[in-house]
Structures are given as structure tokens and as C-alpha cells.
Write a protein that holds these residues in place. Structure first.
Motif, PDB file in Angstrom:
ATOM      1  N   ALA A 158       8.431   4.965  11.052  1.00  0.00           N
ATOM      2  CA  ALA A 158       9.367   5.936  11.621  1.00  0.00           C
ATOM      3  C   ALA A 158      10.045   6.758  10.524  1.00  0.00           C
ATOM      4  O   ALA A 158      10.430   7.896  10.752  1.00  0.00           O
ATOM      5  CB  ALA A 158      10.408   5.222  12.481  1.00  0.00           C
ATOM      6  N   LEU A 159      10.159   6.189   9.334  1.00  0.00           N
ATOM      7  CA  LEU A 159      10.734   6.904   8.192  1.00  0.00           C
ATOM      8  C   LEU A 159       9.694   7.764   7.467  1.00  0.00           C
ATOM      9  O   LEU A 159      10.019   8.437   6.495  1.00  0.00           O
ATOM     10  CB  LEU A 159      11.353   5.906   7.211  1.00  0.00           C
ATOM     11  CG  LEU A 159      12.650   5.268   7.691  1.00  0.00           C
ATOM     12  CD1 LEU A 159      12.989   4.036   6.855  1.00  0.00           C
ATOM     13  CD2 LEU A 159      13.785   6.274   7.676  1.00  0.00           C
ATOM     14  N   GLY A 160       8.451   7.726   7.916  1.00  0.00           N
ATOM     15  CA  GLY A 160       7.406   8.575   7.341  1.00  0.00           C
ATOM     16  C   GLY A 160       6.469   7.885   6.377  1.00  0.00           C
ATOM     17  O   GLY A 160       5.617   8.536   5.771  1.00  0.00           O
ATOM     18  N   LEU A 161       6.576   6.579   6.218  1.00  0.00           N
ATOM     19  CA  LEU A 161       5.728   5.848   5.273  1.00  0.00           C
ATOM     20  C   LEU A 161       4.407   5.440   5.925  1.00  0.00           C
ATOM     21  O   LEU A 161       4.338   5.189   7.128  1.00  0.00           O
ATOM     22  CB  LEU A 161       6.459   4.620   4.743  1.00  0.00           C
ATOM     23  CG  LEU A 161       7.787   4.904   4.036  1.00  0.00           C
ATOM     24  CD1 LEU A 161       8.437   3.611   3.576  1.00  0.00           C
ATOM     25  CD2 LEU A 161       7.600   5.862   2.877  1.00  0.00           C
ATOM     26  N   CYS A 162       3.380   5.367   5.121  1.00  0.00           N
ATOM     27  CA  CYS A 162       2.035   5.026   5.592  1.00  0.00           C
ATOM     28  C   CYS A 162       1.672   3.600   5.164  1.00  0.00           C
ATOM     29  O   CYS A 162       2.392   2.959   4.407  1.00  0.00           O
ATOM     30  CB  CYS A 162       1.027   6.013   5.015  1.00  0.00           C
ATOM     31  SG  CYS A 162       0.952   5.953   3.205  1.00  0.00           S
ATOM     32  N   HIS A 163       0.527   3.141   5.642  1.00  0.00           N
ATOM     33  CA  HIS A 163       0.017   1.830   5.219  1.00  0.00           C
ATOM     34  C   HIS A 163      -0.344   1.856   3.739  1.00  0.00           C
ATOM     35  O   HIS A 163      -0.845   2.862   3.235  1.00  0.00           O
ATOM     36  CB  HIS A 163      -1.220   1.430   6.020  1.00  0.00           C
ATOM     37  CG  HIS A 163      -0.886   1.015   7.407  1.00  0.00           C
ATOM     38  ND1 HIS A 163      -1.647   1.375   8.489  1.00  0.00           N
ATOM     39  CD2 HIS A 163       0.122   0.260   7.910  1.00  0.00           C
ATOM     40  CE1 HIS A 163      -1.121   0.866   9.580  1.00  0.00           C
ATOM     41  NE2 HIS A 163      -0.041   0.184   9.250  1.00  0.00           N
ATOM     42  N   LYS A 164      -0.099   0.745   3.077  1.00  0.00           N
ATOM     43  CA  LYS A 164      -0.402   0.590   1.653  1.00  0.00           C
ATOM     44  C   LYS A 164      -1.534  -0.414   1.466  1.00  0.00           C
ATOM     45  O   LYS A 164      -1.750  -1.297   2.290  1.00  0.00           O
ATOM     46  CB  LYS A 164       0.829   0.092   0.886  1.00  0.00           C
ATOM     47  CG  LYS A 164       2.033   0.992   1.011  1.00  0.00           C
ATOM     48  CD  LYS A 164       1.784   2.317   0.331  1.00  0.00           C
ATOM     49  CE  LYS A 164       2.969   3.229   0.414  1.00  0.00           C
ATOM     50  NZ  LYS A 164       2.858   4.305   1.341  1.00  0.00           N
ATOM     51  N   SER A 165      -2.198  -0.292   0.345  1.00  0.00           N
ATOM     52  CA  SER A 165      -3.245  -1.233  -0.041  1.00  0.00           C
ATOM     53  C   SER A 165      -2.636  -2.606  -0.267  1.00  0.00           C
ATOM     54  O   SER A 165      -1.490  -2.724  -0.709  1.00  0.00           O
ATOM     55  CB  SER A 165      -3.902  -0.744  -1.337  1.00  0.00           C
ATOM     56  OG  SER A 165      -4.614  -1.785  -1.952  1.00  0.00           O
ATOM     57  N   ASP A 166      -3.415  -3.639   0.004  1.00  0.00           N
ATOM     58  CA  ASP A 166      -2.914  -4.993  -0.266  1.00  0.00           C
ATOM     59  C   ASP A 166      -2.941  -5.324  -1.757  1.00  0.00           C
ATOM     60  O   ASP A 166      -2.667  -6.434  -2.158  1.00  0.00           O
ATOM     61  CB  ASP A 166      -3.665  -6.038   0.550  1.00  0.00           C
ATOM     62  CG  ASP A 166      -5.147  -6.087   0.257  1.00  0.00           C
ATOM     63  OD1 ASP A 166      -5.612  -5.359  -0.655  1.00  0.00           O
ATOM     64  OD2 ASP A 166      -5.847  -6.853   0.925  1.00  0.00           O
ATOM     65  N   ARG A 167      -3.231  -4.320  -2.585  1.00  0.00           N
ATOM     66  CA  ARG A 167      -3.192  -4.504  -4.039  1.00  0.00           C
ATOM     67  C   ARG A 167      -1.799  -4.227  -4.602  1.00  0.00           C
ATOM     68  O   ARG A 167      -1.571  -4.379  -5.789  1.00  0.00           O
ATOM     69  CB  ARG A 167      -4.228  -3.617  -4.710  1.00  0.00           C
ATOM     70  CG  ARG A 167      -5.648  -3.982  -4.270  1.00  0.00           C
ATOM     71  CD  ARG A 167      -6.629  -3.056  -4.913  1.00  0.00           C
ATOM     72  NE  ARG A 167      -6.662  -3.303  -6.346  1.00  0.00           N
ATOM     73  CZ  ARG A 167      -7.677  -3.792  -7.013  1.00  0.00           C
ATOM     74  NH1 ARG A 167      -8.777  -4.070  -6.361  1.00  0.00           N
ATOM     75  NH2 ARG A 167      -7.626  -3.970  -8.301  1.00  0.00           N
TER      76      ARG A 167
END
Length: 169
Positions: free
Chosen positions: A129-138
Motif C-alpha cells: 500500500a506504501l508502494g513497495l514491491c516484492h524483493k528477492s529472498d537474497r
């Protein structure tokens, strides 16, 4: 902890999905406010998430997260839904009011029927909701597409704070 995770902690991380980027326009935020309304049985979880992502001062103070009021329209609604899929929760960007849904079917059964699991879902979805996307599990991030079943992350990490700062500075 691996050297890759340690090294990536303080720097913003790219989105894990190709062609996806973080954007203010792909958020629920209206100006610098994110006003919410709730109708969920998981009050502790969304209250926790709001406190983790909004601080009056410091790194997470740029977007005010608060309940809606009589003279303002909410930007996002916290809701329950029951879906027969693998999702624990989801953020839906709609015209008008966005929604964050808790999947009660999954969050009411082991191993996800814990306070920690519900809090992790709420923090993750509020990140969207704040505009962040999924990140790599690295990289160490609450924005991983899949949280660990044991000891899920329940608060923004340094990577998440760096991505938030880059987006909202």
C-alpha cells in the motif's frame, strides 16, 4: 546470515519481478497521508503494521498512516476474505478506495494461525500500500513474496527502510 544478506542491508533493493518498479502512483497514499478504515477480526495485526510503518519522526515518518475521520475519505480498507488459494493476504489497488485483505481461511489454520504470522502478513501488505514491491529472498526484507513459516519478519528491515526512503524522500 549469509554475506549477501549482510551486505545488502543498508541499500535499497530492486524489485524481484522483471519489469516492476516501486512507484508513488502504485500506492494507496494520497499526498503524504494513508488514511485507513478497518473491518477485520485481526485488529492486532493491522494495528501492529501501522505502528511499524509510521513513526512521528525518523526514517518512517514521511507518510502519515492514520484512521480516517469525518472530513476525510479513507485511502485503504483492511478487510477479511476467505479464499481457497495459497495467499495469506493481498493488497488490491482499486479506483477510489484500495483494500488490504487477510485470507481468513489460511490465517485461521496452522501454521499461519499465530499472532506473528498475521503481523507479518499485515506489515507486508501495508508495504505494498506504501508502494513497495516484492524483493528477492537474497536480501532481508518484509517484502519477500513468501515469508518463512517459522519466525516471519514482522517489521521493516534496513532494506525496507531504504526503499521507503528512496520512494518517499
Amino acid at each position: 546470515m549469509s554475506a549477501e544478506l549482510t551486505a545488502a542491508r543498508a541499500a535499497p533493493a530492486q524489485c524481484a519481478e522483471a519489469g516492476v518498479s516501486e512507484s508513488r502512483s502504485n500506492s494507496s497514499v494520497d499526498g503524504r497521508d494513508l488514511l485507513f478504515e478497518d473491518d477485520t477480526k485481526f485488529n492486532d495485526a493491522y494495528t501492529w503494521a501501522n505502528r511499524q510503518w509510521y513513526q512521528r519522526t525518523g526514517a518512517l515518518s514521511r507518510v502519515k498512516i492514520a484512521p480516517d475521520h469525518a472530513t476525510a475519505i479513507n485511502d485503504v480498507e483492511w478487510r477479511d476474505w476467505s479464499q481457497n488459494n495459497n495467499s495469506l493476504g493481498t493488497w488490491k489497488n482499486n479506483r477510489g478506495i484500495d483494500h488490504i485483505y487477510f485470507n481468513t481461511r489460511r490465517l485461521s489454520r496452522a501454521p499461519f494461525n499465530t499472532r506473528d504470522a498475521r503481523r507479518a502478513v499485515a506489515v507486508h501488505e501495508l508495504g505494498h500500500a506504501l508502494g513497495l514491491c516484492h524483493k528477492s529472498d537474497r536480501v532481508l526484507s518484509v517484502m519477500w513474496a513468501g515469508q518463512p513459516r517459522r519466525h516471519p519478519l514482522q517489521a521493516p528491515t534496513e532494506v525496507d527502510k531504504a526503499n521507503y526512503g528512496r520512494l518517499w524522500d
